[in-house]
Design an enzyme around this catalytic site. Structure first.
Site, mmCIF file in Angstrom:
data_model
loop_
_atom_site.group_PDB
_atom_site.id
_atom_site.type_symbol
_atom_site.label_atom_id
_atom_site.label_comp_id
_atom_site.label_asym_id
_atom_site.label_seq_id
_atom_site.Cartn_x
_atom_site.Cartn_y
_atom_site.Cartn_z
ATOM 1 N N CYS A 191 14.684 5.608 -3.159
ATOM 2 C CA CYS A 191 13.237 5.485 -3.337
ATOM 3 C C CYS A 191 12.589 6.176 -2.147
ATOM 4 C CB CYS A 191 12.824 4.015 -3.453
ATOM 5 S SG CYS A 191 13.195 3.016 -2.000
ATOM 6 N N CYS B 144 0.831 -1.205 0.000
ATOM 7 C CA CYS B 144 0.000 0.000 0.000
ATOM 8 C C CYS B 144 0.864 1.251 0.000
ATOM 9 C CB CYS B 144 -0.930 -0.001 1.207
ATOM 10 S SG CYS B 144 -2.237 -1.244 1.126
#
Length: 388
Positions: free
Chosen positions: A346, A194
């Site tokens: 990231c 998620c």
């Protein structure tokens, strides 16, 4: 589902609280006493765990156990409705218990501030009638499944991603388990979490409510459960579909000749391994934001590669970074020619760790992973950037 526990008769206050149950022929006084005697263990107090715990508590399930070890973050509030803005930074278990006690003080809420592991799962599950799986990662799903089979507890399963959700009941008597349907996990990185792929805030409410419904039906022994039926929900199309799932006689956990008789190393089973250590001649595979900042200030010659998705890049970015999403990296490596020195980042360092492993295998031996990703940059270098 049967329990051998006896509980005291309902008080006048409980009769008033559960009156809409008591007048239903499928519940009645007998059914409400079954709910009062029942014990349900919720794995997670997040998106799925929120509606599950709220509705089971409101329904009068006598004991609700919750396993979690996280704290409430602003990014949780879009979907984890058991928590509120004042709870940010607070233990999720403390927040959830306070909300559930306020909702129904007749229910006992037991909290376990720990990560579920192969060492504690069997002991925890033994004390409960069922387990409601609200996890969001494959290692824990396999652990929950196997521990449910080994302890004989139904696994009320749910999962969510973006606009899609799934629900069923695994490991019930004469029913399939999670491994009957998914013997092997997908390759690492194929299915985004998620945090990586996003999720519609309402979706866990839908799926979690389905899980709570199945749990209550199992306790009451009414209706047709989702055992052997895998329910798929598409919020964009507002459509439910159903797949039949059969018990696999060759299943390594619940089959005729099981080979898994105790919890195993689930991170290894699901292919989650640390980024390989660097060889002595290739240098370290990691760097920190404290090391990155002066290199940017000096305008050193190196490539700062961002492997997040475009949508994340639009939210916030480190100045000077170049975006190539991780999924596109193998096909776009030619764009990196001439860049021997690379720092890859990231959101938190997980995807960039995978990217560094790919790059080093391709010959870019000086590629390094930014520990903690852009979240570490925000925390320790530039707090003016928005967190997500």
């Amino acid at each position: 589902m049967k329990t051998d526990r006896t509980v005291a008769a309902l008080t006048n206050e409980e009769v008033g609280r559960y009156s809409r149950h008591l007048i239903m022929p499928e519940v009645g006084m007998e059914g409400q006493l079954k709910l009062k005697a029942a014990r349900a263990l919720c794995i997670g107090a997040g998106g799925l765990g929120s509606p599950v715990a709220l509705y089971l508590t409101a329904a009068g399930v006598g004991t609700i156990g919750i396993v979690d070890f996280d704290t409430v973050d602003y990014s949780n509030l879009q979907r984890q409705i058991i928590h509120g803005t004042p709870d940010v930074g607070r233990s999720k278990l403390e927040s959830a218990k306070a909300r559930l006690n306020a909702l129904n003080p007749e229910v006992e809420v037991v909290t376990y501030e720990m990560a579920l592991s192969s060492q504690n799962a069997l002991g925890l599950f033994t004390d409960y009638d069922m387990v409601v799986d609200g996890t969001d990662n494959f290692p824990t799903r396999y652990l929950v499944n196997d521990a449910c089979v080994l302890t004989g507890k139904p696994n009320v399963y749910g999962s969510i991603s973006r606009f899609e959700g799934q629900a069923t009941v695994f490991a019930a008597e004469d029913g399939p388990c999670y491994r009957c349907m998914f013997p092997e996990p997908p390759p690492p990185g194929l299915v985004p979490s998620c945090a990586e792929g996003g999720v519609l805030g309402i979706l866990p409410g839908v799926v979690g409510t389905l899980q709570a419904t199945e749990a209550i039906k199992l306790i009451l022994g009414v209706g047709e459960s989702l055992v052997g039926r895998f329910l798929l929900f598409d919020a964009l199309k507002m459509r439910f579909r159903e797949l039949k799932v059969r018990q696999d006689p060759d299943c390594p956990v619940c089959g005729e000749h099981p080979t898994v008789t105790a919890p195993i190393d689930y991170d290894q089973f699901c292919g989650i391994t640390p980024v390989p250590a660097a060889s002595p001649t290739s240098g370290s595979t990691d760097t920190t934001v404290e090391e990155l900042k002066p290199r940017l200030d000096r305008q050193d010659s190196f490539l700062l590669l961002d492997v997040r998705e475009q949508r994340e890049f639009e939210i916030c970015r480190i100045p000077g970074s170049v975006l190539i999403p991780l999924g596109e990296l193998p096909a776009r490596m030619s764009e990196l020619d001439g860049h021997a020195d690379m720092i890859v980042h990231c959101k938190s360092g997980v995807r960039s760790g995978k990217a560094v492993a790919l790059l080093r295998d391709a010959g870019y031996t000086q590629a390094r992973n930014l520990q903690g990703g852009i979240l570490a940059w925000i925390d320790r270098v530039d707090p003016t950037l928005p967190r997500y």
